[in-house]
Design a protein around this motif. Structure first.
Motif, PDB file in Angstrom:
ATOM      1  N   LEU A 154       0.831  -1.200   0.000  1.00 51.03           N
ATOM      2  CA  LEU A 154       0.000   0.000   0.000  1.00 51.03           C
ATOM      3  C   LEU A 154       0.869   1.254   0.000  1.00 51.03           C
ATOM      4  CD1 LEU A 154      -3.215   0.509   2.047  1.00 51.03           C
ATOM      5  CD2 LEU A 154      -1.447   2.245   2.140  1.00 51.03           C
ATOM      6  N   ALA A 155       1.923   1.251   0.823  1.00 46.65           N
ATOM      7  CA  ALA A 155       2.832   2.403   0.860  1.00 46.65           C
ATOM      8  C   ALA A 155       3.506   2.606  -0.481  1.00 46.65           C
ATOM      9  CB  ALA A 155       3.876   2.204   1.958  1.00 46.65           C
ATOM     10  N   ARG A 156       3.908   1.509  -1.121  1.00 42.53           N
ATOM     11  CA  ARG A 156       4.566   1.593  -2.418  1.00 42.53           C
ATOM     12  C   ARG A 156       3.636   2.190  -3.472  1.00 42.53           C
ATOM     13  NH1 ARG A 156       9.438   1.689  -4.925  1.00 42.53           N
ATOM     14  NH2 ARG A 156       8.407   3.281  -6.139  1.00 42.53           N
ATOM     15  N   ILE A 157       2.381   1.773  -3.481  1.00 42.52           N
ATOM     16  CA  ILE A 157       1.403   2.283  -4.443  1.00 42.52           C
ATOM     17  C   ILE A 157       1.161   3.776  -4.226  1.00 42.52           C
ATOM     18  CG2 ILE A 157      -1.008   2.163  -5.165  1.00 42.52           C
ATOM     19  CD1 ILE A 157      -0.906  -0.846  -4.633  1.00 42.52           C
ATOM     20  N   LEU A 158       1.027   4.178  -2.967  1.00 43.15           N
ATOM     21  CA  LEU A 158       0.801   5.595  -2.665  1.00 43.15           C
ATOM     22  C   LEU A 158       1.973   6.453  -3.134  1.00 43.15           C
ATOM     23  CD1 LEU A 158      -0.732   5.320   0.922  1.00 43.15           C
ATOM     24  CD2 LEU A 158      -1.937   5.952  -1.183  1.00 43.15           C
ATOM     25  N   ILE A 159       3.184   5.956  -2.938  1.00 39.90           N
ATOM     26  CA  ILE A 159       4.370   6.711  -3.358  1.00 39.90           C
ATOM     27  C   ILE A 159       4.422   6.814  -4.878  1.00 39.90           C
ATOM     28  CG2 ILE A 159       6.898   6.632  -3.451  1.00 39.90           C
ATOM     29  CD1 ILE A 159       6.744   5.301  -0.637  1.00 39.90           C
ATOM     30  N   ASP A 160       4.191   5.694  -5.558  1.00 37.18           N
ATOM     31  CA  ASP A 160       4.256   5.680  -7.022  1.00 37.18           C
ATOM     32  C   ASP A 160       3.230   6.627  -7.640  1.00 37.18           C
ATOM     33  OD1 ASP A 160       6.302   3.886  -7.010  1.00 37.18           O
ATOM     34  OD2 ASP A 160       5.067   2.124  -7.423  1.00 37.18           O
ATOM     35  N   ARG A 161       2.085   6.797  -6.982  1.00 38.48           N
ATOM     36  CA  ARG A 161       1.007   7.604  -7.546  1.00 38.48           C
ATOM     37  C   ARG A 161       0.969   9.016  -6.984  1.00 38.48           C
ATOM     38  NH1 ARG A 161      -2.137   4.299 -10.444  1.00 38.48           N
ATOM     39  NH2 ARG A 161      -3.712   5.922 -10.626  1.00 38.48           N
ATOM     40  N   GLY A 162       1.986   9.389  -6.213  1.00 40.40           N
ATOM     41  CA  GLY A 162       2.054  10.743  -5.689  1.00 40.40           C
ATOM     42  C   GLY A 162       1.023  11.037  -4.623  1.00 40.40           C
ATOM     43  N   PRO A 346     -16.203  11.822   1.173  1.00 39.98           N
ATOM     44  CA  PRO A 346     -16.876  11.778  -0.131  1.00 39.98           C
ATOM     45  C   PRO A 346     -16.816  10.375  -0.734  1.00 39.98           C
ATOM     46  CG  PRO A 346     -15.349  13.635  -0.004  1.00 39.98           C
ATOM     47  CD  PRO A 346     -15.082  12.777   1.196  1.00 39.98           C
ATOM     48  N   TRP A 347     -17.757  10.094  -1.633  1.00 39.68           N
ATOM     49  CA  TRP A 347     -17.828   8.765  -2.229  1.00 39.68           C
ATOM     50  C   TRP A 347     -16.529   8.393  -2.948  1.00 39.68           C
ATOM     51  CZ3 TRP A 347     -20.356   4.642  -1.313  1.00 39.68           C
ATOM     52  CH2 TRP A 347     -21.670   4.678  -0.850  1.00 39.68           C
ATOM     53  N   ARG A 348     -15.962   9.323  -3.727  1.00 40.40           N
ATOM     54  CA  ARG A 348     -14.746   9.005  -4.482  1.00 40.40           C
ATOM     55  C   ARG A 348     -13.599   8.642  -3.544  1.00 40.40           C
ATOM     56  NH1 ARG A 348     -13.031  10.801  -9.740  1.00 40.40           N
ATOM     57  NH2 ARG A 348     -14.823  12.226  -9.792  1.00 40.40           N
ATOM     58  N   GLU A 349     -13.450   9.437  -2.492  1.00 34.49           N
ATOM     59  CA  GLU A 349     -12.386   9.165  -1.532  1.00 34.49           C
ATOM     60  C   GLU A 349     -12.671   7.874  -0.756  1.00 34.49           C
ATOM     61  OE1 GLU A 349     -10.625  11.132   2.544  1.00 34.49           O
ATOM     62  OE2 GLU A 349     -11.105  12.478   0.864  1.00 34.49           O
ATOM     63  N   SER A 350     -13.918   7.630  -0.402  1.00 36.62           N
ATOM     64  CA  SER A 350     -14.281   6.422   0.331  1.00 36.62           C
ATOM     65  C   SER A 350     -13.968   5.164  -0.488  1.00 36.62           C
ATOM     66  CB  SER A 350     -15.767   6.443   0.697  1.00 36.62           C
ATOM     67  OG  SER A 350     -16.065   7.523   1.546  1.00 36.62           O
ATOM     68  N   MET A 351     -14.317   5.203  -1.765  1.00 35.48           N
ATOM     69  CA  MET A 351     -14.043   4.056  -2.622  1.00 35.48           C
ATOM     70  C   MET A 351     -12.550   3.888  -2.873  1.00 35.48           C
ATOM     71  SD  MET A 351     -17.191   4.021  -5.357  1.00 35.48           S
ATOM     72  CE  MET A 351     -16.723   2.384  -5.918  1.00 35.48           C
ATOM     73  N   SER A 352     -11.803   4.990  -2.909  1.00 42.44           N
ATOM     74  CA  SER A 352     -10.345   4.904  -3.049  1.00 42.44           C
ATOM     75  C   SER A 352      -9.719   4.249  -1.823  1.00 42.44           C
ATOM     76  CB  SER A 352      -9.759   6.305  -3.262  1.00 42.44           C
ATOM     77  OG  SER A 352     -10.237   6.886  -4.458  1.00 42.44           O
ATOM     78  N   ALA A 394      -3.394  -6.748  -7.897  1.00 40.75           N
ATOM     79  CA  ALA A 394      -3.246  -6.204  -9.250  1.00 40.75           C
ATOM     80  C   ALA A 394      -4.339  -5.198  -9.593  1.00 40.75           C
ATOM     81  CB  ALA A 394      -3.251  -7.348 -10.273  1.00 40.75           C
ATOM     82  N   VAL A 395      -5.516  -5.329  -8.997  1.00 40.85           N
ATOM     83  CA  VAL A 395      -6.628  -4.446  -9.356  1.00 40.85           C
ATOM     84  C   VAL A 395      -6.548  -3.096  -8.636  1.00 40.85           C
ATOM     85  CG1 VAL A 395      -8.309  -5.029  -7.537  1.00 40.85           C
ATOM     86  CG2 VAL A 395      -9.110  -4.566  -9.869  1.00 40.85           C
ATOM     87  N   THR A 396      -5.669  -2.976  -7.639  1.00 40.94           N
ATOM     88  CA  THR A 396      -5.625  -1.746  -6.839  1.00 40.94           C
ATOM     89  C   THR A 396      -5.238  -0.526  -7.667  1.00 40.94           C
ATOM     90  OG1 THR A 396      -5.037  -3.046  -4.876  1.00 40.94           O
ATOM     91  CG2 THR A 396      -4.650  -0.673  -4.776  1.00 40.94           C
ATOM     92  N   SER A 397      -4.138  -0.617  -8.404  1.00 43.90           N
ATOM     93  CA  SER A 397      -3.686   0.539  -9.193  1.00 43.90           C
ATOM     94  C   SER A 397      -4.684   0.946 -10.275  1.00 43.90           C
ATOM     95  CB  SER A 397      -2.315   0.237  -9.811  1.00 43.90           C
ATOM     96  OG  SER A 397      -1.308   0.274  -8.821  1.00 43.90           O
ATOM     97  N   PRO A 398      -5.210   0.010 -11.092  1.00 44.14           N
ATOM     98  CA  PRO A 398      -6.231   0.429 -12.070  1.00 44.14           C
ATOM     99  C   PRO A 398      -7.468   1.043 -11.413  1.00 44.14           C
ATOM    100  CG  PRO A 398      -5.388  -1.750 -12.621  1.00 44.14           C
ATOM    101  CD  PRO A 398      -4.827  -1.400 -11.284  1.00 44.14           C
ATOM    102  N   ALA A 399      -7.869   0.505 -10.266  1.00 44.67           N
ATOM    103  CA  ALA A 399      -9.036   1.058  -9.582  1.00 44.67           C
ATOM    104  C   ALA A 399      -8.773   2.494  -9.135  1.00 44.67           C
ATOM    105  CB  ALA A 399      -9.394   0.185  -8.381  1.00 44.67           C
ATOM    106  N   LEU A 400      -7.574   2.757  -8.615  1.00 45.62           N
ATOM    107  CA  LEU A 400      -7.233   4.121  -8.215  1.00 45.62           C
ATOM    108  C   LEU A 400      -7.201   5.056  -9.413  1.00 45.62           C
ATOM    109  CD1 LEU A 400      -4.459   3.731  -5.500  1.00 45.62           C
ATOM    110  CD2 LEU A 400      -6.784   4.553  -5.187  1.00 45.62           C
ATOM    111  N   THR A 401      -6.686   4.560 -10.543  1.00 41.50           N
ATOM    112  CA  THR A 401      -6.656   5.371 -11.758  1.00 41.50           C
ATOM    113  C   THR A 401      -8.068   5.774 -12.168  1.00 41.50           C
ATOM    114  OG1 THR A 401      -4.640   4.284 -12.544  1.00 41.50           O
ATOM    115  CG2 THR A 401      -5.994   5.407 -14.187  1.00 41.50           C
ATOM    116  N   LEU A 402      -8.982   4.822 -12.117  1.00 42.07           N
ATOM    117  CA  LEU A 402     -10.369   5.091 -12.487  1.00 42.07           C
ATOM    118  C   LEU A 402     -11.040   6.049 -11.503  1.00 42.07           C
ATOM    119  CD1 LEU A 402     -12.689   4.389 -14.420  1.00 42.07           C
ATOM    120  CD2 LEU A 402     -13.271   2.496 -12.894  1.00 42.07           C
TER     121      LEU A 402
END
Length: 426
Positions: A154-162, A346-352, A394-402
């Protein structure tokens, strides 16, 4: 290669595994995935799921029976060091300013998958529980497996996505911190119940584990704090040796207690002070060797136990695998999202937040291997759960992108600096 001397085979297997996992990590990184997804996939492909299916002679040559105990031990050493690093980076101070929401999200993100996982386990018990395994440890293990969040990934994903240091990132890290602590405590309970021969033995194991934890926090932690204050006068090599010796002895203690060596390594990391250049430098050196060299051996060890082809025996097995995936996503993502929304997010943040909490990664593999070694789950269920861990990660990063498309990260005030050691995380 001589079967009497496993060293030549080991000298072939280790670099092949390391290079293959590095290649897999680099390939998946190009698709926006965290490196661990590529490493897990590579480990599976080197096992019976692909290499052993297409070219069994090559797999037997690369991983002869004589070399497997050695690669397993090296992988387990890497895992112990990694669990120490996870504990070292687990900063409960991140809860400040997020206590109410973090506790609500993490507990809902634990409670719902625990309940749904327990219901699923009751349905699966008759078909998938190994002989001699009681319904309580089997049910509790499946429930825990459904509720895992991979704090390092999770920390790695957050760093990669700023997103590291933003309000969303800070809240997600706080939730994951609480989640990790609760999950490891529950897994310790599963190990105690599975390893004990009677309720009295289980109670004794649990009592010893609690006593050991209290000793670590109220005796070892102050001693380590005093030692850390003087550690700047020592050479980096001495500090590194002291840390590795400490995590090894702590792991040995919990192994003897009966709650698995991993808990001791993790707990030693939690109580080790995070201040001081020498400790930070030694931890960075330990990570620089553990993550790229030793952990790939654990991934392959897991891959050799994962046989996707075995699920083709009957269509029902794939239906069960699908049910596991649905329960995992619905419980973790759904529970965390609903809790965040109930707290006014908010819904967007909650789903993220829900998507991030649904990331399982390496932590899930650790839990699953513990369950397989204890005999709580069998090979078929192990394979299903490994696939679930791979898909949900694997679905975490695409979901965050969406979910975050068109939405720039909103920096916290002040933005927390990115920890140097987190940049090399799996």
């Amino acid at each position: 290669m001589s079967s009497a001397d496993p060293m030549p085979a080991l000298l072939v297997a280790v670099p092949v595994v390391i290079l293959a996992c590095q290649a897999g990590a680099a390939l998946f990184r190009r698709f926006g995935q965290p490196p661990v997804v590529g490493e897990i996939a590579t480990g599976i492909l080197l096992g019976p799921s692909l290499l052993g299916w297409l070219w069994p002679d090559a797999q037997h040559w690369l991983f002869p029976p004589a070399v497997l105990p050695y690669t397993s031990v090296l992988g387990q050493l890497g895992l112990l060091a990694f669990m120490f690093l996870v504990g070292l980076e687990l900063d409960l101070k991140s809860l400040r300013g997020h206590t109410r929401v973090a506790v609500a999200v993490s507990q809902a993100g634990m409670l719902l998958p625990l309940v749904l996982g327990a219901l699923l386990a009751v349905a699966m018990y008759g078909d998938f529980a190994p002989d001699g395994v009681g319904q309580v440890p089997f049910t509790l293990f499946i429930a825990v497996a459904m509720s895992i969040t991979a704090f390092p990934v999770l920390a790695r994903i957050l760093i990669d996505r700023g997103l590291y240091g933003t309000p969303l990132g800070a809240l997600a890290m706080a939730c994951a911190a609480v989640d990790d602590v609760v999950a490891w405590c529950l897994l310790a309970l599963v190990v105690a119940l599975s390893s004990a021969g009677s309720p009295m033995e289980a109670a004794t194991t649990a009592a010893l584990a609690v006593a050991f934890t209290l000793v670590m926090f109220y005796l070892v932690r102050p001693l380590l704090a005093r030692w850390a204050a003087r550690a700047e006068r020592y050479q980096d090599g001495i500090v590194l040796v002291a840390l590795f010796s400490g995590l090894s002895l702590s792991a040995l203690a919990t192994d003897r207690i009966g709650v698995h060596a991993l808990f001791g390594a993790f707990l030693f990391g939690v109580v080790t002070p995070r201040t001081g250049h020498r400790i930070e430098a030694s931890a960075a050196r330990l990570r620089a060797f553990t993550v790229p060299v030793l952990l790939p051996l654990f991934f392959v060890h897991t891959g050799l136990r994962t046989d996707i082809g075995g699920l083709t025996a009957t269509p029902e097995l794939w239906l069960w695998a699908g049910a596991i995936l649905v329960v995992a996503v619905l419980g973790k993502w759904g529970g965390a999202t609903a809790a965040a929304r109930a707290c006014g997010r908010p819904w967007r943040e909650s789903m993220s937040i829900g998507a991030l909490m649904n990331c399982r990664g390496l932590t899930e593999l650790v839990v699953l291997n513990v369950g397989l070694e204890l005999g709580v789950i069998g090979p078929e269920l192990f394979t299903m759960l490994v696939l679930m861990a791979l898909v949900t990660t694997a679905v975490t990063s695409p979901a965050l992108t969406l979910l975050r498309s068109g939405k720039a990260p909103r920096p916290a005030a002040p933005v927390q600096p990115v920890p140097e050691n987190a940049l090399s995380g799996p």
